[in-house]
Design an enzyme around this catalytic site. Structure first.
Site, PDB file in Angstrom:
ATOM      1  N   ASN A 130      53.687 -77.065  56.596  1.00 11.30           N
ATOM      2  CA  ASN A 130      54.030 -75.918  55.751  1.00 11.30           C
ATOM      3  C   ASN A 130      54.264 -76.452  54.337  1.00 11.30           C
ATOM      4  O   ASN A 130      55.316 -77.020  54.059  1.00 11.30           O
ATOM      5  CB  ASN A 130      55.296 -75.245  56.310  1.00 11.30           C
ATOM      6  CG  ASN A 130      55.773 -74.102  55.430  1.00 11.30           C
ATOM      7  OD1 ASN A 130      55.107 -73.715  54.477  1.00 11.30           O
ATOM      8  ND2 ASN A 130      56.961 -73.570  55.747  1.00 11.30           N
ATOM      9  N   TRP A 131      53.255 -76.243  53.496  1.00  6.04           N
ATOM     10  CA  TRP A 131      53.355 -76.796  52.131  1.00  6.04           C
ATOM     11  C   TRP A 131      54.266 -75.964  51.242  1.00  6.04           C
ATOM     12  O   TRP A 131      54.541 -76.343  50.103  1.00  6.04           O
ATOM     13  CB  TRP A 131      51.957 -76.913  51.512  1.00  6.04           C
ATOM     14  CG  TRP A 131      51.144 -78.053  52.062  1.00  6.04           C
ATOM     15  CD1 TRP A 131      51.522 -78.946  53.034  1.00  6.04           C
ATOM     16  CD2 TRP A 131      49.815 -78.453  51.667  1.00  6.04           C
ATOM     17  NE1 TRP A 131      50.528 -79.863  53.257  1.00  6.04           N
ATOM     18  CE2 TRP A 131      49.457 -79.583  52.433  1.00  6.04           C
ATOM     19  CE3 TRP A 131      48.897 -77.955  50.733  1.00  6.04           C
ATOM     20  CZ2 TRP A 131      48.221 -80.221  52.293  1.00  6.04           C
ATOM     21  CZ3 TRP A 131      47.665 -78.589  50.599  1.00  6.04           C
ATOM     22  CH2 TRP A 131      47.337 -79.716  51.369  1.00  6.04           C
ATOM     23  N   LYS A 132      54.669 -74.786  51.702  1.00  2.14           N
ATOM     24  CA  LYS A 132      55.561 -73.910  50.922  1.00  2.14           C
ATOM     25  C   LYS A 132      54.958 -73.665  49.528  1.00  2.14           C
ATOM     26  O   LYS A 132      53.748 -73.589  49.402  1.00  2.14           O
ATOM     27  CB  LYS A 132      56.974 -74.508  50.876  1.00  2.14           C
ATOM     28  CG  LYS A 132      57.486 -74.819  52.293  1.00  2.14           C
ATOM     29  CD  LYS A 132      58.961 -75.080  52.356  1.00  2.14           C
ATOM     30  CE  LYS A 132      59.373 -75.343  53.799  1.00  2.14           C
ATOM     31  NZ  LYS A 132      60.808 -75.474  53.959  1.00  2.14           N
ATOM     32  N   HIS A 187      59.320 -66.912  58.629  1.00  2.00           N
ATOM     33  CA  HIS A 187      60.021 -68.122  58.182  1.00  2.00           C
ATOM     34  C   HIS A 187      61.372 -67.727  57.577  1.00  2.00           C
ATOM     35  O   HIS A 187      61.484 -66.699  56.916  1.00  2.00           O
ATOM     36  CB  HIS A 187      59.158 -68.870  57.159  1.00  2.00           C
ATOM     37  CG  HIS A 187      59.693 -70.234  56.861  1.00  2.00           C
ATOM     38  ND1 HIS A 187      60.769 -70.437  56.022  1.00  2.00           N
ATOM     39  CD2 HIS A 187      59.334 -71.451  57.325  1.00  2.00           C
ATOM     40  CE1 HIS A 187      61.026 -71.742  55.980  1.00  2.00           C
ATOM     41  NE2 HIS A 187      60.171 -72.376  56.762  1.00  2.00           N
ATOM     42  N   GLU A 234      62.910 -68.742  55.070  1.00  2.00           N
ATOM     43  CA  GLU A 234      62.921 -68.563  53.605  1.00  2.00           C
ATOM     44  C   GLU A 234      62.405 -67.179  53.229  1.00  2.00           C
ATOM     45  O   GLU A 234      62.815 -66.611  52.214  1.00  2.00           O
ATOM     46  CB  GLU A 234      62.095 -69.688  52.946  1.00  2.00           C
ATOM     47  CG  GLU A 234      62.876 -71.003  52.984  1.00  2.00           C
ATOM     48  CD  GLU A 234      62.026 -72.261  52.925  1.00  2.00           C
ATOM     49  OE1 GLU A 234      60.815 -72.179  52.640  1.00  2.00           O
ATOM     50  OE2 GLU A 234      62.593 -73.348  53.186  1.00  2.00           O
ATOM     51  N   GLU A 264      63.502 -73.222  64.201  1.00  2.00           N
ATOM     52  CA  GLU A 264      63.902 -73.888  62.962  1.00  2.00           C
ATOM     53  C   GLU A 264      65.331 -73.490  62.604  1.00  2.00           C
ATOM     54  O   GLU A 264      65.551 -72.455  61.949  1.00  2.00           O
ATOM     55  CB  GLU A 264      62.981 -73.470  61.812  1.00  2.00           C
ATOM     56  CG  GLU A 264      61.527 -73.816  62.033  1.00  2.00           C
ATOM     57  CD  GLU A 264      60.789 -73.971  60.703  1.00  2.00           C
ATOM     58  OE1 GLU A 264      60.261 -75.051  60.469  1.00  2.00           O
ATOM     59  OE2 GLU A 264      60.774 -73.018  59.922  1.00  2.00           O
ATOM     60  N   GLY A 316      64.999 -78.379  55.006  1.00  2.00           N
ATOM     61  CA  GLY A 316      65.053 -78.921  53.644  1.00  2.00           C
ATOM     62  C   GLY A 316      66.375 -79.588  53.300  1.00  2.00           C
ATOM     63  O   GLY A 316      66.653 -79.845  52.136  1.00  2.00           O
ATOM     64  N   SER A 323      63.595 -80.610  58.625  1.00  2.00           N
ATOM     65  CA  SER A 323      63.765 -82.010  58.213  1.00  2.00           C
ATOM     66  C   SER A 323      63.086 -82.996  59.160  1.00  2.00           C
ATOM     67  O   SER A 323      63.608 -84.087  59.400  1.00  2.00           O
ATOM     68  CB  SER A 323      65.257 -82.335  58.035  1.00  2.00           C
ATOM     69  OG  SER A 323      65.826 -81.526  57.010  1.00  2.00           O
ATOM     70  N   GLY A 355      57.915 -79.315  56.843  1.00  2.00           N
ATOM     71  CA  GLY A 355      57.921 -78.826  55.461  1.00  2.00           C
ATOM     72  C   GLY A 355      57.760 -79.973  54.470  1.00  2.00           C
ATOM     73  O   GLY A 355      56.656 -80.446  54.212  1.00  2.00           O
ATOM     74  N   GLY A 356      58.873 -80.435  53.936  1.00  2.00           N
ATOM     75  CA  GLY A 356      58.846 -81.447  52.872  1.00  2.00           C
ATOM     76  C   GLY A 356      57.948 -82.632  53.176  1.00  2.00           C
ATOM     77  O   GLY A 356      57.138 -83.050  52.323  1.00  2.00           O
TER      78      GLY A 356
HETATM   79  P1  PGA Z   1      61.543 -79.047  56.104  1.00  2.00           P
HETATM   80  O1  PGA Z   1      60.960 -77.564  56.263  1.00  2.00           O
HETATM   81  O2  PGA Z   1      60.701 -79.937  56.997  1.00  2.00           O
HETATM   82  O3  PGA Z   1      61.363 -79.373  54.648  1.00  2.00           O
HETATM   83  O4  PGA Z   1      62.950 -79.009  56.523  1.00  2.00           O
HETATM   84  C1  PGA Z   1      60.565 -77.081  57.517  1.00  2.00           C
HETATM   85  C2  PGA Z   1      60.129 -75.653  57.378  1.00  2.00           C
HETATM   86  O5  PGA Z   1      60.736 -74.918  56.597  1.00  2.00           O
HETATM   87  O6  PGA Z   1      59.176 -75.218  58.038  1.00  2.00           O
END
Ligand code: PGA
Length: 263
Positions: free
Chosen positions: A9-11, A93, A95, A167, A173, A213, A234-235
């Site tokens: 997930n590149w966000k 998600h 977010e 999640e 994050g 994470s 994500g990150g």
């Molecule tokens: P993260 O994000 O790996 O940066 O914690 C995961 C996600 O939001 O899918």
């Protein structure tokens, strides 16, 4: 046998000018045929990533989709618009729940649009820190699942290849990942809920990923749990070295599962 899936997930990172290069580099580092690999860039980078991945066995996913089929929704993207660009879609998600006030009802609508348009959904669920500390984590996730799946035929969702990503919001994050055993217990609870809703043979067929994470250094904590089928990253998913390590570890799990199934 449930598939092993690693989704990136590149966000809100990368641009159409650089996303293709990153996707190409990434694809070259994550060639593990036993692992389903998905890259989810921002909408405006979908075409560049699709083109960069041609000839690679890596799927493209969108990070969201609108709950209506079309209409006066400025700035939004419908499932039909994703035809030819993406085959997977992240839905619900945390977010988006937080920043776009997405309700379970909306998320249920998004699932409907995904199914109508042949997109494979990654449905995200997860509790807040105070829910976990208050002992309500499983109840919260159970409620999110019931809300998202309500009005759907579980068989249709299973046929669409729906994947659940657990999640915990406090782990996203933050550099603070859940314990493998806790994530595993939640994956079991998710399948129990799905089973109760009529998901066909949920224990055997419903893939559950962990997200929050995840890095190359900690992914084994999750992938050694038989209940966990992969990760939503994500990150770390923007870093080819990290993704190479994560997918390589997922390859070990996929191999072990194949051997168990064959024996
Ligand atoms: P993260 O994000 O790996 O940066 O914690 C995961 C996600 O939001 O899918």
């Amino acid at each position: 046998m449930r598939p092993v899936v690693i989704a990136a997930n590149w966000k809100m990172n990368t641009t159409p000018a650089d996303a293709g290069d990153l996707a190409r580099t990434m694809a070259g580092r994550i060639r593990e045929p036993g692992v389903e690999r998905v890259i989810c860039p921002p909408f405006v980078c979908l075409a560049a990533v699709r083109d960069a991945l041609s000839g690679e066995d890596v799927a493209v996913g969108a990070q969201d989709v609108h709950h209506e089929a079309a209409g006066a929704y400025t700035g939004d993207t419908s499932a039909a618009m994703l035809a030819g660009l993406a085959t997977w879609v992240i839905i619900g998600h945390s977010e988006r729940r937080r920043d776009h006030a997405e309700t379970d009802e909306r998320i249920s609508g998004k699932l409907r649009r995904a199914l109508e348009n042949g997109l494979r959904p990654i449905l995200c669920v997860g509790e807040q820190l105070d829910d976990r500390e208050g002992g309500r984590a499983e109840a919260v996730v159970d409620g999110q699942l019931r809300g998202a799946l309500s009005g759907h035929e579980p068989v249709a969702l299973a046929n669409a290849g729906l994947v659940v990503a657990y999640e915990p919001v406090w782990a996203i994050g933050t550099g603070r990942n859940a314990a493998g055993a806790d994530a595993s217990a939640m994956a079991e609870a998710i399948r129990t809920t799905a089973d109760g809703l009529g998901w066909p043979d949920a224990a055997e067929t419903l893939p559950v990923l962990y997200g929050g994470s995840v890095t190359a250094a900690n992914v084994a904590e999750f992938l050694t749990e038989p209940a966990i089928d992969g990760a939503l990253v994500g990150g770390a998913s923007l870093k080819p070295d990290e993704m190479a390590g994560i997918v390589a570890r997922a390859g070990l799990t996929a191999n072990a599962r194949r051997q168990t199934a064959a024996s």
